[in-house]
Motif scaffolding. Structure first.
Motif, PDB file in Angstrom:
ATOM      1  N   MET A 115      36.313  34.036  41.596  1.00 23.48           N
ATOM      2  CA  MET A 115      37.561  33.867  40.858  1.00 23.48           C
ATOM      3  C   MET A 115      38.446  35.087  41.074  1.00 23.48           C
ATOM      4  O   MET A 115      37.966  36.192  41.276  1.00 23.48           O
ATOM      5  N   ILE A 116      39.752  34.855  41.062  1.00 20.68           N
ATOM      6  CA  ILE A 116      40.685  35.948  41.301  1.00 20.68           C
ATOM      7  C   ILE A 116      41.842  35.887  40.306  1.00 20.68           C
ATOM      8  O   ILE A 116      42.133  34.846  39.730  1.00 20.68           O
ATOM      9  N   ALA A 117      42.489  37.036  40.152  1.00 26.90           N
ATOM     10  CA  ALA A 117      43.740  37.141  39.412  1.00 26.90           C
ATOM     11  C   ALA A 117      44.627  38.093  40.187  1.00 26.90           C
ATOM     12  O   ALA A 117      44.154  39.090  40.740  1.00 26.90           O
ATOM     13  N   SER A 118      45.912  37.764  40.254  1.00 29.34           N
ATOM     14  CA  SER A 118      46.844  38.584  41.030  1.00 29.34           C
ATOM     15  C   SER A 118      48.216  38.563  40.371  1.00 29.34           C
ATOM     16  O   SER A 118      48.765  37.499  40.096  1.00 29.34           O
ATOM     17  N   LEU A 119      48.762  39.741  40.113  1.00 26.70           N
ATOM     18  CA  LEU A 119      50.101  39.884  39.531  1.00 26.70           C
ATOM     19  C   LEU A 119      50.888  40.881  40.379  1.00 26.70           C
ATOM     20  O   LEU A 119      51.193  41.993  39.947  1.00 26.70           O
TER      21      LEU A 119
ATOM     22  N   ILE B 166      37.619  31.357  28.758  1.00 28.90           N
ATOM     23  CA  ILE B 166      38.122  31.201  30.123  1.00 28.90           C
ATOM     24  C   ILE B 166      37.621  32.395  30.938  1.00 28.90           C
ATOM     25  O   ILE B 166      38.025  33.535  30.682  1.00 28.90           O
ATOM     26  N   PRO B 167      36.729  32.176  31.887  1.00 28.54           N
ATOM     27  CA  PRO B 167      36.236  33.291  32.703  1.00 28.54           C
ATOM     28  C   PRO B 167      37.388  33.984  33.428  1.00 28.54           C
ATOM     29  O   PRO B 167      38.307  33.335  33.926  1.00 28.54           O
ATOM     30  N   ALA B 168      37.322  35.301  33.484  1.00 29.54           N
ATOM     31  CA  ALA B 168      38.373  36.078  34.133  1.00 29.54           C
ATOM     32  C   ALA B 168      37.760  37.278  34.833  1.00 29.54           C
ATOM     33  O   ALA B 168      36.825  37.891  34.302  1.00 29.54           O
ATOM     34  N   PRO B 169      38.264  37.636  36.004  1.00 26.03           N
ATOM     35  CA  PRO B 169      37.700  38.783  36.736  1.00 26.03           C
ATOM     36  C   PRO B 169      38.008  40.094  36.025  1.00 26.03           C
ATOM     37  O   PRO B 169      38.981  40.204  35.270  1.00 26.03           O
ATOM     38  N   ASP B 170      37.187  41.087  36.291  1.00 28.36           N
ATOM     39  CA  ASP B 170      37.380  42.385  35.657  1.00 28.36           C
ATOM     40  C   ASP B 170      38.710  43.027  36.041  1.00 28.36           C
ATOM     41  O   ASP B 170      39.367  43.643  35.205  1.00 28.36           O
ATOM     42  N   ALA B 171      39.073  42.892  37.329  1.00 27.83           N
ATOM     43  CA  ALA B 171      40.257  43.588  37.831  1.00 27.83           C
ATOM     44  C   ALA B 171      41.145  42.649  38.638  1.00 27.83           C
ATOM     45  O   ALA B 171      40.699  41.598  39.116  1.00 27.83           O
ATOM     46  N   LEU B 172      42.387  43.048  38.801  1.00 30.71           N
ATOM     47  CA  LEU B 172      43.319  42.306  39.646  1.00 30.71           C
ATOM     48  C   LEU B 172      42.954  42.496  41.113  1.00 30.71           C
ATOM     49  O   LEU B 172      42.501  43.566  41.515  1.00 30.71           O
ATOM     50  N   ASP B 173      43.183  41.470  41.898  1.00 33.38           N
ATOM     51  CA  ASP B 173      43.029  41.565  43.345  1.00 33.38           C
ATOM     52  C   ASP B 173      44.373  42.004  43.918  1.00 33.38           C
ATOM     53  O   ASP B 173      45.331  41.240  43.924  1.00 33.38           O
TER      54      ASP B 173
ATOM     55  N   HIS C 135      44.450  29.688  46.089  1.00 32.47           N
ATOM     56  CA  HIS C 135      43.024  29.947  45.895  1.00 32.47           C
ATOM     57  C   HIS C 135      42.416  28.945  44.907  1.00 32.47           C
ATOM     58  O   HIS C 135      42.952  28.725  43.820  1.00 32.47           O
ATOM     59  N   PRO C 136      41.302  28.320  45.270  1.00 36.70           N
ATOM     60  CA  PRO C 136      40.707  27.307  44.382  1.00 36.70           C
ATOM     61  C   PRO C 136      40.168  27.870  43.075  1.00 36.70           C
ATOM     62  O   PRO C 136      39.967  27.117  42.117  1.00 36.70           O
ATOM     63  N   ASP C 137      39.931  29.182  43.016  1.00 38.40           N
ATOM     64  CA  ASP C 137      39.426  29.804  41.798  1.00 38.40           C
ATOM     65  C   ASP C 137      40.455  30.761  41.191  1.00 38.40           C
ATOM     66  O   ASP C 137      40.090  31.770  40.584  1.00 38.40           O
ATOM     67  N   LEU C 138      41.721  30.434  41.331  1.00 40.59           N
ATOM     68  CA  LEU C 138      42.770  31.265  40.756  1.00 40.59           C
ATOM     69  C   LEU C 138      42.733  31.178  39.228  1.00 40.59           C
ATOM     70  O   LEU C 138      42.859  30.101  38.653  1.00 40.59           O
ATOM     71  N   VAL C 139      42.553  32.311  38.597  1.00 42.48           N
ATOM     72  CA  VAL C 139      42.576  32.382  37.137  1.00 42.48           C
ATOM     73  C   VAL C 139      44.010  32.584  36.646  1.00 42.48           C
ATOM     74  O   VAL C 139      44.478  31.879  35.755  1.00 42.48           O
ATOM     75  N   LEU C 140      44.699  33.539  37.246  1.00 35.08           N
ATOM     76  CA  LEU C 140      46.092  33.759  36.878  1.00 35.08           C
ATOM     77  C   LEU C 140      46.813  34.380  38.063  1.00 35.08           C
ATOM     78  O   LEU C 140      46.324  35.336  38.675  1.00 35.08           O
ATOM     79  N   GLY C 141      47.955  33.813  38.391  1.00 31.58           N
ATOM     80  CA  GLY C 141      48.767  34.326  39.478  1.00 31.58           C
ATOM     81  C   GLY C 141      50.215  34.388  39.062  1.00 31.58           C
ATOM     82  O   GLY C 141      50.597  33.961  37.968  1.00 31.58           O
TER      83      GLY C 141
END
Length: 247
Positions: A1-5, A33-40, A51-57
């Motif tokens: 899973m990823i998150a990117s801002l 809601i599972p979320a990664p520790d850090a932003l990618d 990304h199929p596992d996008l948590v927040l973009g």
């Protein structure tokens, strides 16, 4: 899973971005809601959106309208309380060289435009939206790759003008000396601001609640650094804007 801002991430505000994500992450997890520790911070923009596992973009409204509207779940538009813009909206400033005789937007017709990317609303689409309202298009833009490069192109004379995201312009004035070589002569029409998304098929409500609570808890120093005021769940019709013409 990823998150990117990534859209407004700069060296000067990296700590504030990380603090914001930590709050969002914890709020998401509180809602199961599972979320990664850090932003990618390394992933390509388009790769993150798809990304199929996008948590927040975070997506610009032009690529959202052109390619991703049916491929992601829209959460909300970010709100930076920009002058002349309704909550959840942004515009771009038209810049020319500080010594340019161009002072009226109508004088830009036939001039060389620096565009950050053809799939950028603030760096291309908004300017073409304004031109279309006047009955013409800006042709053969110089593609620079980003707003900083567009500012440089105008400052050095490689292009006659550029349209710069108003929030980016606010930040650039704080740390880019080339902004002193250009001047603002007008603004584009407003459109939905940078929009938060998650993967397709999700219920946007808990994501919206998590982000709203996180922003409310953000320390004031970080809030001032980011200029972020909140998020707004705009109606789907807000994104019903014609796509810009091919150059």
């Amino acid at each position: 899973m990823i998150a990117s801002l990534p859209m407004y991430l700069r060296p000067a505000n990296r700590a504030a971005h990380h603090a914001l994500w930590a709050l969002i992450r914890d709020q998401l997890r509180q809602r199961d809601i599972p979320a990664p520790d850090a932003l990618d911070e390394a992933i390509d923009f388009e790769a993150s959106w798809a990304h199929p596992d996008l948590v927040l973009g975070q997506i610009c409204n032009l690529p959202y309208r052109a390619q991703f509207r049916d491929r992601v779940t829209r959460v909300a538009a970010m709100d930076y309380d920009l002058p002349g813009c309704a909550p959840g909206y942004y515009n771009s400033v038209f810049i020319v060289h500080r010594d340019s005789h161009l002072s009226d937007l109508r004088h830009l017709r036939g001039r060389r435009m620096a565009a950050s990317a053809l799939l950028s609303q603030s760096g291309y689409g908004a300017a073409q939206q304004w031109a279309a309202d006047q009955g013409f298009v800006f042709a053969s833009p110089l593609i620079t790759g980003n707003h900083a490069a567009s500012i440089k192109a105008v400052a050095t004379g490689a292009a006659d003008f550029a349209s710069i995201d108003a929030q980016t312009w606010w930040m650039a004035q704080q740390d880019d000396p080339l902004t002193g070589q250009v001047k603002v002569i007008g603004t584009t029409p407003a459109s939905p601001c940078m929009t938060l998304i998650t993967r397709k098929g999700q219920n946007p409500a808990p994501y919206l609640a998590a982000v709203s609570d996180a922003i409310a808890a953000l320390p004031e120093t970080h809030r001032q650094m980011l200029g972020l005021r909140g998020v707004v769940a705009l109606p789907a019709t807000a994104y019903d804007i014609a796509l810009p013409p091919d150059p």
